[in-house]
Design an enzyme around this catalytic site. Sequence first.
Site, PDB file in Angstrom:
ATOM      1  N   HIS A  37       5.443   8.789  -4.033  1.00 23.80           N
ATOM      2  CA  HIS A  37       5.359   8.446  -2.614  1.00 23.80           C
ATOM      3  C   HIS A  37       6.161   9.413  -1.750  1.00 23.80           C
ATOM      4  O   HIS A  37       7.098  10.050  -2.223  1.00 23.80           O
ATOM      5  CB  HIS A  37       5.906   7.032  -2.376  1.00 23.80           C
ATOM      6  CG  HIS A  37       4.941   5.945  -2.725  1.00 23.80           C
ATOM      7  ND1 HIS A  37       5.072   4.656  -2.281  1.00 23.80           N
ATOM      8  CD2 HIS A  37       3.811   5.959  -3.474  1.00 23.80           C
ATOM      9  CE1 HIS A  37       4.084   3.921  -2.746  1.00 23.80           C
ATOM     10  NE2 HIS A  37       3.307   4.696  -3.469  1.00 23.80           N
ATOM     11  N   GLU A 106      -2.874   6.641  -0.270  1.00 21.84           N
ATOM     12  CA  GLU A 106      -2.615   5.650   0.778  1.00 21.84           C
ATOM     13  C   GLU A 106      -2.200   6.377   2.057  1.00 21.84           C
ATOM     14  O   GLU A 106      -1.531   7.408   2.003  1.00 21.84           O
ATOM     15  CB  GLU A 106      -1.483   4.683   0.381  1.00 21.84           C
ATOM     16  CG  GLU A 106      -1.677   3.979  -0.937  1.00 21.84           C
ATOM     17  CD  GLU A 106      -0.760   4.545  -2.012  1.00 21.84           C
ATOM     18  OE1 GLU A 106      -0.004   5.493  -1.728  1.00 21.84           O
ATOM     19  OE2 GLU A 106      -0.817   4.042  -3.139  1.00 21.84           O
TER      20      GLU A 106
END
Length: 323
Positions: A37, A106
């Site tokens: 991330h 995402e």
Amino acid sequence: MQIGYKLATEQYGPQELIRQAVAAEAAGFDFVEMSDHYHPWLDDQGHSAFTWSVLGAIAAKTERIGLVTGVTCPSMRYHPAIVAQAAATMALVSEGRFVLGVGSGERLNEHVIGRGWPAVSERHTMFREALEIIRLLWQGGYRSYEGKYLRLEDARVFDLPPEQPLIAVAASGAASARIAAELGDALFATEEKPEIVRHYRQAGGTGPGYAEVPMSYAADEKEAVRSALTYFRWALSGWKVMSELPNPVNFEAATAQVREEDIRGRFACGNDPSRYLEVARPFADAGYDRLVLMNAGPNPRGFFDFCEAELLGRLRQLGPAGG
């Protein structure tokens, strides 16, 4: 059945992640899986180290345990040529212990490069092109590629491992399961839905299935529930929400109404092994044979002890329909 441990880059700093990986190997886990991330899900989590640097350090400090990205998006924040090079290097420095987990991404992590966030169909096309580029570069030699969204010009990965790393492709529905079957070696999921595995098998997929199992260990069940609610309530938002929100503040708002009862219904909380088996069993029944234990509890060391003494052996005995 193999059992992995989730290294939450959003929850812990890089040095602690390395310590946890070493502890997971000592406790008997088969592999560690590490999120990739740029932002954490929630500001309260407070971390987001660069996964590939930490993976290299873990490879140097461990001997046996497998290493998996869970998952890397190879089509936006990284160009697939960079992912192909990084994964090949990880396969070499880990001496064949690395699995490349990939997904279509995402908004939370990919919007930071300022290119916007495409619709699902466009993301899937980009994802296919990225996987084709990675496969192409792993064949060796200088390679070029001209896709609708992604291009490669006269590129070569010089350091290639003797065997290509497995590619585990994240799926949440029929379209992504087809990509996993056609361009991947394994399936990766965050939900116990049997239809994901069914779509994968129907599309010709024959590889193993990785799935994250939500848990929160503490000696006191209430403490375990509070910890999961504070730091991991984002996991209840569902993939369609998880893929679309841009920043931690949006996840704060989207999960403000999650209750302790909701956490208890989804997570195995406390220290009762039977509850952990109850939560894990639907994943095994659905056809997943690589279970990743995602601990939202406040005591990682206690969780390792609990797993070594009470849980890992029992989880390895799980099979379809609890057999």
